[in-house]
Design an enzyme around this catalytic site. Sequence first.
Site, PDB file in Angstrom:
ATOM      1  N   GLY A   1       0.366  -0.699   0.256  1.00  0.00           N
ATOM      2  CA  GLY A   1      -0.004   0.144  -0.205  1.00  0.00           C
ATOM      3  C   GLY A   1       1.051   1.302   0.253  1.00  0.00           C
ATOM      4  O   GLY A   1       1.944   1.167   0.319  1.00  0.00           O
ATOM      5  N   CYS A   2       0.005   2.341  -0.056  1.00  0.00           N
ATOM      6  CA  CYS A   2       1.011   3.502  -0.603  1.00  0.00           C
ATOM      7  C   CYS A   2       1.510   3.884   0.897  1.00  0.00           C
ATOM      8  O   CYS A   2       2.557   4.461   0.545  1.00  0.00           O
ATOM      9  CB  CYS A   2      -0.044   5.140  -0.528  1.00  0.00           C
ATOM     10  SG  CYS A   2      -1.455   4.962   0.249  1.00  0.00           S
TER      11      CYS A   2
END
Lengths: 346, 346, 346, 346
Positions: free
Chosen positions: D155-156
């Site tokens: 994920g970011c």
Amino acid sequence: MNTDSRVAIIGASGYSGEELVRLLLRHPHAKLTAVSSRQYAGQSIASVFPKFTGIPGAELLFIPSTTEAIIQSGANTALLALPHGVAHEFAAPLLQAGLNVIDLSADFRIKNINTYAEFYGEAHHAPELCSTSVYGLAEIHTDAIRTASLIACPGCYPTSILLPLIPFLKEGLLDPTSIIVSSMSGVSGAGRNAKLDYLYVECNESVRSYGVPKHRHLAEIEQELSLAAGQPVTISFTPHLIPVNRGIHTTISALPTPNTTAATLEAAWQKAYAHRPFVRILPSPALPDTKNVTGTNFCDIAFRLDPRTGRILILSAEDNLIKGASGQAIQCLNLLNGWNETAGLL
Amino acid sequence: MNTDSRVAIIGASGYSGEELVRLLLRHPHAKLTAVSSRQYAGQSIASVFPKFTGIPGAELLFIPSTTEAIIQSGANTALLALPHGVAHEFAAPLLQAGLNVIDLSADFRIKNINTYAEFYGEAHHAPELCSTSVYGLAEIHTDAIRTASLIACPGCYPTSILLPLIPFLKEGLLDPTSIIVSSMSGVSGAGRNAKLDYLYVECNESVRSYGVPKHRHLAEIEQELSLAAGQPVTISFTPHLIPVNRGIHTTISALPTPNTTAATLEAAWQKAYAHRPFVRILPSPALPDTKNVTGTNFCDIAFRLDPRTGRILILSAEDNLIKGASGQAIQCLNLLNGWNETAGLL
Amino acid sequence: MNTDSRVAIIGASGYSGEELVRLLLRHPHAKLTAVSSRQYAGQSIASVFPKFTGIPGAELLFIPSTTEAIIQSGANTALLALPHGVAHEFAAPLLQAGLNVIDLSADFRIKNINTYAEFYGEAHHAPELCSTSVYGLAEIHTDAIRTASLIACPGCYPTSILLPLIPFLKEGLLDPTSIIVSSMSGVSGAGRNAKLDYLYVECNESVRSYGVPKHRHLAEIEQELSLAAGQPVTISFTPHLIPVNRGIHTTISALPTPNTTAATLEAAWQKAYAHRPFVRILPSPALPDTKNVTGTNFCDIAFRLDPRTGRILILSAEDNLIKGASGQAIQCLNLLNGWNETAGLL
Amino acid sequence: MNTDSRVAIIGASGYSGEELVRLLLRHPHAKLTAVSSRQYAGQSIASVFPKFTGIPGAELLFIPSTTEAIIQSGANTALLALPHGVAHEFAAPLLQAGLNVIDLSADFRIKNINTYAEFYGEAHHAPELCSTSVYGLAEIHTDAIRTASLIACPGCYPTSILLPLIPFLKEGLLDPTSIIVSSMSGVSGAGRNAKLDYLYVECNESVRSYGVPKHRHLAEIEQELSLAAGQPVTISFTPHLIPVNRGIHTTISALPTPNTTAATLEAAWQKAYAHRPFVRILPSPALPDTKNVTGTNFCDIAFRLDPRTGRILILSAEDNLIKGASGQAIQCLNLLNGWNETAGLL
């Protein structure tokens, strides 16, 4: 095709210079051999522009902004990203030393030195070069650019205004006395200058016009429109500053000539741009939006006929720092060297 | 002076409704007695708009958006902040129950119901009211507003266009066939609607025109310009969406009539606005900037003569949600009740 | 209640000064009798801040920033909106002339002049005043403010950090060695200074920390936290610059003491703030959002217990220029004069 | 080196999908053979994303998002840019058909399916794949990625947190119980979804935390930190939404272990990243700024020791859509195919 291309950027510390660096570091044919700056001489590209750290070539050191240093760097083409009035001083010695010069300032755009003096408030220092310089609007003066030694890249607003209008004027589709232009520019157009007017807080949540009714860019806009129309053209032009980093949107209103139709307008644009890579004629119902062109060398254009007023509405969008400055300079560099026009720009 | 003013807001959950709430909670004379919403009935103002928590009056509960509930609230004035096509249904019963109605939608702005149908795409449901409604452009229809029972507040773009133009047209200073308008609006003008086009990422770093060449606001703009000019007026109008929350900037180009001068233009504005509190004629060299009017009910105006083209450039700036919507509604409420025009607005 | 309040603003040309002008022009009790500026002496408020044109009182002319001119203006309270290190010079003569002084700079916030010298890099010029000045955190030092003659308004970050933490520390609910703070500020916090770092293009689409790990505001934050905890407190503090004009959001992590529960935390805040108008304890599930406080004097606070880590998360939001500067100064002015604490602030 | 790379993107209409398209259209080795979308099947890339018009390859038509269509396209690698809970369904049949799968959703990041169910609120549909999937944090699981058939891209937020922390934990330089993280993300992180919360007007001039104290990304963050530390790690994590299109800035506070020094910290990072192209260890006094990484696959990192608190401050910045999503997926694709890790990413 010129396979020996060593390019120097003079005055690489502003926003246009930074974009030139970015584009040249990834260019497949050109080699960036020198970057100059009064302020940063001795520092590396990566230290001046941390975002380029890790990009191959960003270890290059800035040299002083002197013609001697540029010539000694071995460059055969110099890109000048200097304020107007300063580029004057560099062009002649560089040309004499055999370099090609691509200037991003206004200094060699205006053919009539009286017009230059009127709009820029000072006499031109190298008037003899104004007759040989080529106005670097890549889609319009393509052939002249290929063989030029001194190319004057158009201003940001002019590019967004000239690209949609010139084909219409060349074909006689517009009344040249009827042109009214309203443009909006992102704040990078004001340059990297520490002025109160361009502080974040002064620009954010703000829209304002400025430079009315006689913005300097009118000199080159009217020069090129007149050339296309075959008669003197005077226009109304209102620039506005809006809170975006990048992007120019231009909205033009004009009257058609008697036999003009949507088809003849469309045909004029197709003739001019169907085979050119960077002007995109948007299919209806699309309208130009700067977010589709920022970060690119594209200029998007569209028109609408208004049956209620009988007028033509013409819209364009570009990135002011790329198609309106550095990208167009690289496009000219590509033409000048016989490379693919899109090299390093897609 | 009406000392008994109980005001209800119908449809208070959009951006204009929210501004009405804000302005009425601090109004020195009006008492906010009801706010209605289909969606939020039963919740307090403070829970729907957390930013109003702690403001006296924000404990008021939303009631359902029915005419019965509004009438039972005891309000003697209803402010309608509803979509066009919905306000239709509310006005007649509220008027019949003896309330005054100030409508912020387009439903009662257009006198000609065929024009309404043409621009809004549906037949008008209460055409009989269109002849009695008063167009609530406060500086222009001041006296009619004071005695109206149904006031149709102008749209946001129209206010920014009509205020500078009407005095010039009334005095015959402009060629009414020559008017070309380019406007820029903040995103709140699109309302609090969950649409992809108005997402942050789609609007930020973006500028685009839309609704061209026949935006709905043309119907009321041309109605009022025609009234001022004494002849039918058709204009070119290009709206643009720019990344600010609030603010409209309008740029107008027009041709002067033969004897028009800077002095006659200035005089026309002074005559119209020197004694009115909310239209500010900017002294040169100032130009309108939305950041000077956002959060206020002011409309700033300026003009420039362009000796090169012979055209007049007219510029204006306002807050689209205040002078362009809710503030002007309160200004009308003040006039209607015989209060100071600026009550609750400075 | 003091009914004779004539207020002067010294150094009114920055963002905090501008907010002071705005708040005082609409204040129901205070009369703005003088505004001073080195740069703008002789010009009117309206010409320096065009957005105030048309507001009653905006015709007032700036006077020079000298103590003589301020004293001659007849003001009985002086608000100093000057850089730190400059306010030093003004306070003593104004106090001697019998004026009350409310200072928005850091100059009189720090009781320990060695700490001042350590964090501000220069010796204090009026150390004798530091013992009598009152730290103007309005909700905490309320009684002392009512009787002070020299009030040192807190910094913007400190207000957002101290308001939520002090009640917890006073009640012994937090381990004072465990406090870690991350704050985000809008760009107006950097002042109206023409520096490259604060240009629109440098701040828009950018987030960055700065001033780490020893920001100047730590001096006053730790002073006040230590006072509340009854023991020396040292914290970690990381400020960030984000692209908004206004607003500070603060996020704090701390460890609870053994018997701390959600109920004891809630009770501590209720005890401190339930009867105070400007600190809003948000009901779950609401979380502070700067857009709910910008343009207001509110500070919104909320906390969450994290069962996974055993830590407490504390969040706050305020307008850096209002509750974090000018609004709190007016709140202090209200307390000092025996007016309603909210006068001119809702 | 795999010279036969035909890549399909499944679910290419969101922001991450759009970035994948952009990166693959200019990739020197990978060939984009299919893009799929339920919504846009039959339309070209250029018509769905007008900004890609004129880029070679943008004439490709979207196909339906079915495994059959993907397999028939002849692709040998599928990039899944689908919501979590949907990627589940696609991976197994594609893997069975012999394709490699690079998934950008959360579906195959979590090794413990109970943790998945806890954080994502539903049972995993393909638990057998979770044991074979490789967590695609390119700098950390490099070798495993080279030989994987199913890669779960991080994920970011996790990327921005894990890259700076993992080398420190591996070397035992931090107390793993002391980690407190505050992150700020641009609005594109919320996806291209028409929700009120992400409207321009709701996000602009706003900062707020959300998803506290148990954001879903904690599942993968703690999994990977635990792996690095060799013991279970639980952290505090507070994400914030800020008004930028792109970019994540992460600020971490942690306690050093007894013998940790600036030199040992620096050495741990140098060991991990000195020879990796996309993690840049900033030289003092530089601090991470998202504007230096947006539009790139770089993650910039820096740390400071705070002698006052004894804590370590760690800062990072990345583009959430590139290093935090699509760029890292391409980096994994490069590793998987034996290409230069930077292919198509500089």
